[in-house]
Design an enzyme around this catalytic site. Structure first.
Site, mmCIF file in Angstrom:
data_model
loop_
_atom_site.group_PDB
_atom_site.id
_atom_site.type_symbol
_atom_site.label_atom_id
_atom_site.label_comp_id
_atom_site.label_asym_id
_atom_site.label_seq_id
_atom_site.Cartn_x
_atom_site.Cartn_y
_atom_site.Cartn_z
ATOM 1 N N GLU A 129 1.052 -1.299 -0.350
ATOM 2 C CA GLU A 129 0.095 -0.163 0.032
ATOM 3 C C GLU A 129 0.703 1.190 -0.109
ATOM 4 O O GLU A 129 1.856 1.463 1.216
ATOM 5 C CB GLU A 129 -0.849 0.596 1.609
ATOM 6 C CG GLU A 129 -1.766 0.876 0.946
ATOM 7 C CD GLU A 129 -2.390 1.264 2.027
ATOM 8 O OE1 GLU A 129 -2.828 -0.050 3.240
ATOM 9 O OE2 GLU A 129 -4.098 1.749 2.384
ATOM 10 N N GLY A 269 3.007 2.307 11.016
ATOM 11 C CA GLY A 269 2.912 1.325 12.305
ATOM 12 C C GLY A 269 2.358 0.626 11.457
ATOM 13 O O GLY A 269 2.953 -0.765 12.168
ATOM 14 N N ALA A 270 1.484 -0.257 10.590
ATOM 15 C CA ALA A 270 1.120 -1.566 10.041
ATOM 16 C C ALA A 270 0.582 -1.543 9.629
ATOM 17 O O ALA A 270 0.058 -0.434 8.632
ATOM 18 C CB ALA A 270 0.367 -2.227 11.158
ATOM 19 N N GLU A 272 -2.548 -4.410 6.930
ATOM 20 C CA GLU A 272 -3.469 -4.846 6.878
ATOM 21 C C GLU A 272 -3.475 -5.964 5.715
ATOM 22 O O GLU A 272 -4.372 -6.707 6.257
ATOM 23 C CB GLU A 272 -5.432 -4.359 7.060
ATOM 24 C CG GLU A 272 -5.241 -3.658 5.753
ATOM 25 C CD GLU A 272 -5.060 -2.326 5.414
ATOM 26 O OE1 GLU A 272 -4.061 -1.593 6.251
ATOM 27 O OE2 GLU A 272 -5.844 -1.914 4.671
ATOM 28 N N ASN A 273 -2.444 -6.045 4.766
ATOM 29 C CA ASN A 273 -2.420 -7.505 4.226
ATOM 30 C C ASN A 273 -3.151 -8.859 4.215
ATOM 31 O O ASN A 273 -3.116 -9.393 5.612
ATOM 32 C CB ASN A 273 -0.831 -7.911 4.078
ATOM 33 C CG ASN A 273 -0.014 -6.529 3.860
ATOM 34 O OD1 ASN A 273 -0.211 -6.168 2.885
ATOM 35 N ND2 ASN A 273 0.610 -6.582 5.377
ATOM 36 N N HIS A 305 -6.884 -1.852 14.828
ATOM 37 C CA HIS A 305 -7.252 -1.396 13.351
ATOM 38 C C HIS A 305 -7.092 -2.449 12.672
ATOM 39 O O HIS A 305 -7.535 -2.356 11.740
ATOM 40 C CB HIS A 305 -6.252 -0.343 13.813
ATOM 41 C CG HIS A 305 -6.414 0.418 12.526
ATOM 42 N ND1 HIS A 305 -7.200 1.697 12.413
ATOM 43 C CD2 HIS A 305 -5.414 0.641 10.939
ATOM 44 C CE1 HIS A 305 -7.218 1.889 11.224
ATOM 45 N NE2 HIS A 305 -6.224 1.686 10.527
ATOM 46 N N GLU A 306 -5.834 -3.422 12.600
ATOM 47 C CA GLU A 306 -5.329 -3.993 11.468
ATOM 48 C C GLU A 306 -6.151 -5.391 11.102
ATOM 49 O O GLU A 306 -6.737 -5.722 10.416
ATOM 50 C CB GLU A 306 -3.774 -4.208 11.606
ATOM 51 C CG GLU A 306 -2.853 -3.704 11.770
ATOM 52 C CD GLU A 306 -2.687 -1.957 10.575
ATOM 53 O OE1 GLU A 306 -3.641 -2.407 9.262
ATOM 54 O OE2 GLU A 306 -2.472 -1.296 10.983
ATOM 55 N N HIS A 309 -9.700 -4.085 9.474
ATOM 56 C CA HIS A 309 -9.660 -3.389 8.062
ATOM 57 C C HIS A 309 -9.934 -4.619 7.453
ATOM 58 O O HIS A 309 -10.596 -4.876 6.422
ATOM 59 C CB HIS A 309 -8.232 -3.640 7.714
ATOM 60 C CG HIS A 309 -8.010 -2.044 7.965
ATOM 61 N ND1 HIS A 309 -8.837 -1.018 6.925
ATOM 62 C CD2 HIS A 309 -6.699 -1.347 8.224
ATOM 63 C CE1 HIS A 309 -7.997 0.164 7.422
ATOM 64 N NE2 HIS A 309 -6.455 -0.371 7.790
#
Ligand code: 0A1
Ligand code: ZN
Length: 885
Positions: A129, A269-270, A272-273, A305-306, A309
């Site tokens: 992303e 931060g991270a 979400e794949n 959060h991830e 997603h």
């Protein structure tokens, strides 16, 4: 300068993709410096697109093309065109469905931008992303092309014993020369920005989660071996998040395996794949002695959060990058609510609003202001902003407020049902909310297209004879770049009216037969000016407006110190109660700063604050974290935002004065509270223990402002005895900002104790970078040469350079411009290494218009210098040029 001006992309130019990619079979032959990628794409012409004979234009950057085959036939070099950004097949394939096989090579080790396939220590990983996939192979790199991916990874068993990708493992086997392969299949079509692979010497912890429909999901967190003892909290957080999404949204996970990998080199931060989240180590690793309570909370938030997603972002994704807030605003709202349900709702709301008001409001008032749904960009990576994320979440929250909890859930259900598997727009989301509730959000939609923070003025007029209160509410919105005028917004204004005895009045509007017992009402403000008349109010009430911060606006209300102190003592809305105290403290500090600027020598601050604090300290409190927030003074950022021309020296001096004065006047109370809540504990993480630590360390912060031998000893005692990072770092921070003789020894001891823990060493850098004493810049410059500092590690850059420039206002803005030059130097250096990190770093300079002429000039000089850099990246160019425009 750049040879050509980078081009701007506009939302209005959106067109459907002319080709689609049904499936992609990828094979990676892994190598640190020379990874071979074979991509077999099943493609088709998009029947929905008007131009069926368009040339096929694939995206691809910084990759070496080896060969192309169309339907098995080699495509010779005269039948394709290669540009730095595209691979073009000019003649459209004659058939509607065809296969394309492309072989390419990339060098992960040379990839210091950390976008695409790169090396983090000796681990290979990806970040796709927003547009990183095009740095891995040629593809239609846009989110509305959704593809079924199968990924085969081939690698050396010693270097890459673990090889991961999205979905479920399908097969594996051995090869000659100590090599092996693994095949992964992701059954869910997804845009390529959600693709991921990770390979390296990784260990993992494992757990399971049983979904309501009875499926058992394996949960695995992969880290380097020495970090295995710091994964437990992340795993618990994941399990809580999964349960929460089932309970609150009725959504469960859809694969058999959920993997998280922690990597030490990560721009954000991270990520979400699908099925394979990649995380910055900062948001995974925690042990009581290495991570603070705040770290624990952030980890839970980012893990949530991830995970969230998976539905809001992955199952339903964005049609184009202008719709980024469709997934980010909604997912931030979801993670905020998860956090609120997991801890103290009031505390969580205050923390979130604090971030919004200090950082997003500044963005919205500066040269980079853009709507929640931007309508143009040069580099999309520059739009992962406070506006898209945090203001985007506020916009979703307002829909929640307007429709109510059940109405919002109905809307969410319809959104999931209607759009599962699709790439959609912000408008599709609002439409689902409307349709499920028979609501009209036409005017509300403007929140997505208008930039700038609206100003809301509330004027109250009490009439004793009729026992009524008339509220006049006005809204306006300042011009922002490209938007000179604005239309009125639909603003939910939650408010209460408080009687002189401190109790809430039941609320009755003039046209209502009776009060319905409600003490907070949400008024819909839709016009430039509107009046609301409340009746049945025997005595003049104090207005508590914008309860819970019901809209992301700047509220103007004439309130005396006395009224603010009254609200601080009585407001039943915990957010507004805190906000009253914050506002009182902010105004008192502001007034002192203004006196200092005028050359006066104020002896003391207004007593309202000390007396209000004294009262608060005398009460008994259940939520100690909340009390700690109530006592915390507003940040220098907050006070600066109240000034026309910011004077960082005056703000700092005034805030320090108030800090010290409170410590002097309330020393006994603060010391008592400190002692009462001080324990030397190592592994207690319930809300009560966290609250105790937060309150105690707030008290310590005040006491340390006295800067006496006794307070130095108190801090050193806590530092030496601490068995958790919250206490250790709080004490160290006080020591570093004081005249303590033990400063050097404590900093050394800390470094020696933690030299093998990168995340703790980041704190060691940050503590020194944010030291407000004179000389901090010199020290930061020296630390650049420390063997542990590295410009290629984003966490390090943020902990030293970022912390200094963003969180050390008084030193960054030193009047000779040294701080600005320092930042200019590093933006230029980082531009060549990692453009994303470079462009995210120079936020402070973009705010130059808020300072005095001399500082403006010095800041602009640096912006011009940056804008003139040879080989300037799109990222840095966009921010620099817009800031100067
Ligand atoms: N989607 C991620 C954020 C993210 C965005 C860009 C990245 O690299 C350029 C990495 C992560 C999230 O919202 O968590
Ligand atoms: Zn996100």
């Amino acid at each position: 300068m750049r040879e050509s001006t980078p081009k701007t992309v506009y939302l209005k130019d959106y067109q459907l993709p002319e080709y689609l990619i049904g499936s992609a079979e990828l094979t990676f032959v892994l190598d640190e410096q020379d990874t071979r990628v074979v991509s077999r794409l099943t493609m088709q012409k998009n029947r929905k697109s008007l131009n069926g004979n368009a040339p096929l234009v694939l995206d691809g950057e910084r990759i070496i093309l080896e060969s192309i085959k169309l339907n098995g036939q080699k495509v010779t070099a005269n039948r394709y065109e290669l540009t730095p950004e595209n691979l073009i097949l000019p003649g459209a394939p004659k058939v509607d469905v065809f296969t394309l096989e492309i072989e390419t090579r990339v060098n992960p080790k040379a990839n210091t931008a950390l976008e695409g396939l790169y090396l983090s220590r000796d681990m290979l990983c990806t970040q796709c992303e927003a547009e990183g996939f095009r740095k891995i192979t040629y593809f239609l790199d846009r989110p509305d092309v959704m593809t079924r991916f199968t990924t085969t990874l081939v690698g050396d068993k010693w270097s890459y014993p673990v090889m991961l990708s999205n979905g479920n493992p399908a097969a594996m086997g051995d090869l000659r020369k100590n090599r092996h392969w693994v095949k992964w299949e992701d059954p869910f079509p997804k845009p390529c920005y959600l693709f991921a692979l990770v390979a390296g010497r990784l260990d993992h912890i494992e757990d399971t989660h049983l979904t309501p429909s009875g499926r058992e999901v394996k949960l695995r967190i992969f880290v380097e071996r020495h970090d295995l003892d710091k994964c437990a909290h992340a795993m618990q957080s994941l399990k809580h998040a999964m349960r929460w999404d089932e309970e609150v949204y009725g959504r469960e996970y859809d694969l058999d395996l959920y993997m998280i990998v922690a990597v030490s080199h990560f721009n954000m931060g991270a990520m979400e794949n699908k099925g394979l989240n990649v995380f910055n180590t900062k948001y995974v690793l925690a042990r009581p002695d290495t991570a603070t309570d705040a770290d624990y909370e952030h980890i839970e938030g980012v893990i949530g959060h991830e995970y969230f997603h998976n539905w809001t972002g992955n199952r339903i994704t964005c049609r184009d990058w202008f719709q980024l807030s469709l997934k980010e605003g909604l997912t931030v709202f979801r993670d905020q609510e998860f956090g609120a349900d997991r801890s103290s709702r009031a505390v969580k709301r205050i923390e979130d609003v604090n971030v919004l008001r200090t950082r997003q409001f500044a963005e919205d008032a500066g040269p980079l202001a853009h709507p929640v749904r931007p309508d143009s960009y040069i580099e999309i990576n520059n739009f992962y902003t406070m506006t898209v994320y945090e203001k985007g979440a506020e916009v979703v929250r307002m829909i929640h407020t307007l429709l109510g909890k059940e109405g919002f859930r109905r809307g969410a259900d319809l959104y999931f049902d209607r759009h599962d598997g699709q790439a959609v727009t912000c408008d599709d989301f609002i439409k689902a909310m409307e349709d499920a509730n028979g609501a009209d959000l036409t005017q509300f939609r403007r929140w997505y297209s208008q930039a700038g923070t609206p100003e809301l003025t509330v004027i109250s007029d009490y009439d004793g004879k009729s026992q009524s209160l008339t509220l006049t509410v006005r809204q306006s919105c300042p011009p922002t770049p490209g938007q000179p005028t604005k239309e009125p917004l639909h603003i939910p204004l939650a408010l209460g009216l408080i009687a002189p005895d401190g109790s809430d009045y039941p609320l009755q509007l003039e046209n209502e037969a009776e009060a319905l017992g409600q003490t907070t009402r949400v008024l819909s403000v839709t016009q430039l000016e509107q009046r609301f008349r409340f009746v049945n109010l025997p005595q003049e009430p104090v207005v508590s407006a914008l309860r819970g911060f019901s809209a992301p606006v700047r509220l103007h209300q004439h309130q005396s110190y006395g009224e603010l102190a009254f609200l601080l003592a009585h407001d039943s809305d915990p957010f507004n109660r805190w906000d009253a105290g914050h506002s009182l403290a902010g105004q008192i500090i502001l007034h002192l700063a203004e006196q200092l600027i005028a050359g006066e020598r104020p002896e003391r601050a207004d007593r309202h604050l000390v007396e209000a604090y004294r009262k608060a300290l005398a009460q008994s409190w259940n939520d100690l974290s909340y009390l700690a927030l109530l006592l915390g003074l507003p940040s220098e950022d907050y006070v600066s935002a109240l000034m026309k021309i910011v004077d960082p020296d005056a703000v700092h001096a005034a805030r320090q004065m108030v800090m010290k004065e409170i410590a002097q006047m309330l020393e006994n109370e603060l010391s008592r509270l400190y002692e009462a809540n001080h324990r030397e504990e190592s592994d207690c993480f319930d809300a009560e223990a966290i609250g105790r630590r937060r309150l105690k360390n707030t008290c310590l912060g005040f006491l340390a402002a006295l800067d006496t031998v006794a307070t130095h000893q108190l801090c050193v005692r806590q530092f030496r005895a601490a068995r958790n990072m919250t206490d250790q770092i709080a004490a160290l921070s006080c020591i570093v900002n004081s005249g303590s003789a033990d400063k050097g020894a404590c900093l050394d001891a800390f470094y020696q104790q933690w030299r093998d823990e990168d995340l703790v060493i980041d704190k060691w850098f940050a503590i020194q970078a944010t030291c407000h004493l004179p000389g901090a810049l010199g020290n930061v410059r020296r630390l650049l040469d420390h063997p542990a500092f590295d410009l290629k590690t984003p966490n390090r850059v943020r902990s030293l350079i970022g912390a200094f420039c963003q969180s050390n206002l008084v030193n960054f803005h030193q009047s000779d411009g040294g701080g600005y030059r320092f930042l200019g130097d590093h933006v230029i250096a980082l531009n060549a290494i990692n453009p994303q990190v470079a462009s995210r770093m120079f936020g402070p300079l973009t705010q130059w218009r808020r300072y005095d002429d001399a500082r403006q000039k010095l800041m602009r000089e640096q912006l011009q210098r940056i804008a003139g850099t040879d080989g300037i990246s799109k990222d840095v160019y966009e921010v620099a040029s817009k800031s100067l425009a």
